[in-house]
Design a protein around this motif. Sequence first.
Motif, PDB file in Angstrom:
ATOM      1  N   UNK A 319      95.831  71.427  20.392  1.00  0.00           N
ATOM      2  CA  UNK A 319      95.378  70.177  19.793  1.00  0.00           C
ATOM      3  C   UNK A 319      96.322  69.728  18.682  1.00  0.00           C
ATOM      4  N   UNK A 320      96.889  70.683  17.963  1.00  0.00           N
ATOM      5  CA  UNK A 320      97.860  70.342  16.929  1.00  0.00           C
ATOM      6  C   UNK A 320      99.139  69.784  17.545  1.00  0.00           C
ATOM      7  N   UNK A 321      99.565  70.355  18.667  1.00  0.00           N
ATOM      8  CA  UNK A 321     100.771  69.874  19.343  1.00  0.00           C
ATOM      9  C   UNK A 321     100.579  68.454  19.865  1.00  0.00           C
ATOM     10  N   UNK A 322      99.380  68.125  20.300  1.00  0.00           N
ATOM     11  CA  UNK A 322      99.138  66.780  20.845  1.00  0.00           C
ATOM     12  C   UNK A 322      99.308  65.681  19.799  1.00  0.00           C
ATOM     13  N   UNK A 323      99.306  66.044  18.510  1.00  0.00           N
ATOM     14  CA  UNK A 323      99.538  65.031  17.483  1.00  0.00           C
ATOM     15  C   UNK A 323     100.950  64.464  17.556  1.00  0.00           C
ATOM     16  N   UNK A 324     101.855  65.157  18.252  1.00  0.00           N
ATOM     17  CA  UNK A 324     103.225  64.680  18.435  1.00  0.00           C
ATOM     18  C   UNK A 324     103.431  64.098  19.825  1.00  0.00           C
ATOM     19  N   UNK A 325     102.353  63.817  20.513  1.00  0.00           N
ATOM     20  CA  UNK A 325     102.414  63.296  21.878  1.00  0.00           C
ATOM     21  C   UNK A 325     102.137  61.796  21.868  1.00  0.00           C
ATOM     22  N   UNK A 326     103.136  60.945  22.108  1.00  0.00           N
ATOM     23  CA  UNK A 326     102.888  59.499  22.056  1.00  0.00           C
ATOM     24  C   UNK A 326     101.978  58.999  23.173  1.00  0.00           C
ATOM     25  N   UNK A 327     102.021  59.663  24.334  1.00  0.00           N
ATOM     26  CA  UNK A 327     101.176  59.226  25.450  1.00  0.00           C
ATOM     27  C   UNK A 327      99.704  59.403  25.107  1.00  0.00           C
ATOM     28  N   UNK A 328      99.395  60.426  24.317  1.00  0.00           N
ATOM     29  CA  UNK A 328      98.006  60.634  23.884  1.00  0.00           C
ATOM     30  C   UNK A 328      97.482  59.408  23.162  1.00  0.00           C
ATOM     31  N   UNK A 329      98.280  58.860  22.253  1.00  0.00           N
ATOM     32  CA  UNK A 329      97.844  57.700  21.486  1.00  0.00           C
ATOM     33  C   UNK A 329      97.660  56.475  22.382  1.00  0.00           C
ATOM     34  N   UNK A 330      98.576  56.295  23.320  1.00  0.00           N
ATOM     35  CA  UNK A 330      98.505  55.118  24.192  1.00  0.00           C
ATOM     36  C   UNK A 330      97.299  55.194  25.119  1.00  0.00           C
ATOM     37  N   UNK A 331      97.034  56.368  25.677  1.00  0.00           N
ATOM     38  CA  UNK A 331      95.857  56.537  26.541  1.00  0.00           C
ATOM     39  C   UNK A 331      94.583  56.229  25.767  1.00  0.00           C
ATOM     40  N   UNK A 332      94.504  56.743  24.548  1.00  0.00           N
ATOM     41  CA  UNK A 332      93.307  56.523  23.734  1.00  0.00           C
ATOM     42  C   UNK A 332      93.137  55.046  23.380  1.00  0.00           C
ATOM     43  N   UNK A 333      94.233  54.376  23.030  1.00  0.00           N
ATOM     44  CA  UNK A 333      94.151  52.962  22.665  1.00  0.00           C
ATOM     45  C   UNK A 333      93.765  52.118  23.875  1.00  0.00           C
TER      46      UNK A 333
END
Length: 373
Positions: A319-333
Amino acid sequence: MKTILYIIQKEFKQIFRNKGMLPIIFVLPLLQLVILSNAATFEVQHIKFGFIDNDHSVSSRALIEKFQASTYFDVFTNFPSNSQASKAMLKGEIDVVLDIPQFFERDLQKEKQNHVGVTINAIDGAAAGVENVYITQIIQNYNQHLKVDLQQISDQKTQAIRIETIPLFWYNETLNYKTFMVPGILVLLVSMITLFLSGMNIVREKEIGTLEQINVTPIKKSQFIIGKLFPFWVIGMGLLTVGLLLAKVIFDVPMLGSLVLMYAYTSIYILVILGIGLFISNFTDTQQQAMFIAWFFVVIFILMSGLFTPIESMPPWAQLVTEFNPIKYYVEVMRMVMLKGSGFLDILPLLIKTLLYAIVMNGLAVWSYKKTT
């Protein structure tokens, strides 16, 4: 400014001259959106179901009929023994075995309770978990009817208290998995195409020798990079537009939020991906190298983005590593804006993180690009 426009014009001509790349850019992503959105489902259907009825009573047949009425199970014939059922599961002929014990109905009437055995093929743990939920729901439904059927006449004077739940499903009332998956797959396609194209673009110039010719011209490094990346930014926005149209027309995905907000965030997000692609191309010499490195990061980003598996179920370090994942932010938005109708203030924390990510990645990409004369 004129220099940048000339470079942009040259890039668009180069893209449309390559007839082999046009289907990859414009056709394949849309086919993938249609295919993956139908294939990537969390539902488990056509479960191969077997049963061992050791009682052959009215109650045992009623329980089996509950499974036969379900659309999720393909019911097979009764196995005479556990050994034959185990052999069938070993061969992959069945996925679930229901074992109804002897004197099932008699013990229900006498003891007011009983047990049945359920064996599930759990090689695929996720599918086995879903199958277990289906089986539990069917047995619970059977229990509700059984309590009424087995109730004694003397007990009917006292009305049993029943608590009923009335579920209210927000944001996806029909529980359609496509409503959940389509925005995420659209993010995946926009990310992959823009990353691959930007990652291989400058490398291609190296391979054919035109990069050396550009380096000896008075074109500034900033002009060259902007002119190189802008066409792919336009292509990414175009893919988003066509993808949103397909999502609405084919899958009827709700779009409750502002399209302007969605495009504004996407415009910043694509800058992140283009910066990553440029950074990769600066350290590779062939298109194959750029493709392999880009694919390495894409696979990690996708699997840890929350697209297919919840981030909350990952271990703390992941979960800490996912904070550096840009795709995570885009999927959530995308899911927040399309499905929940979230506004600017709702996505502001994610927007700030993405903007910082874009500044850092493009800064590193520009710094690592060496214009030699």
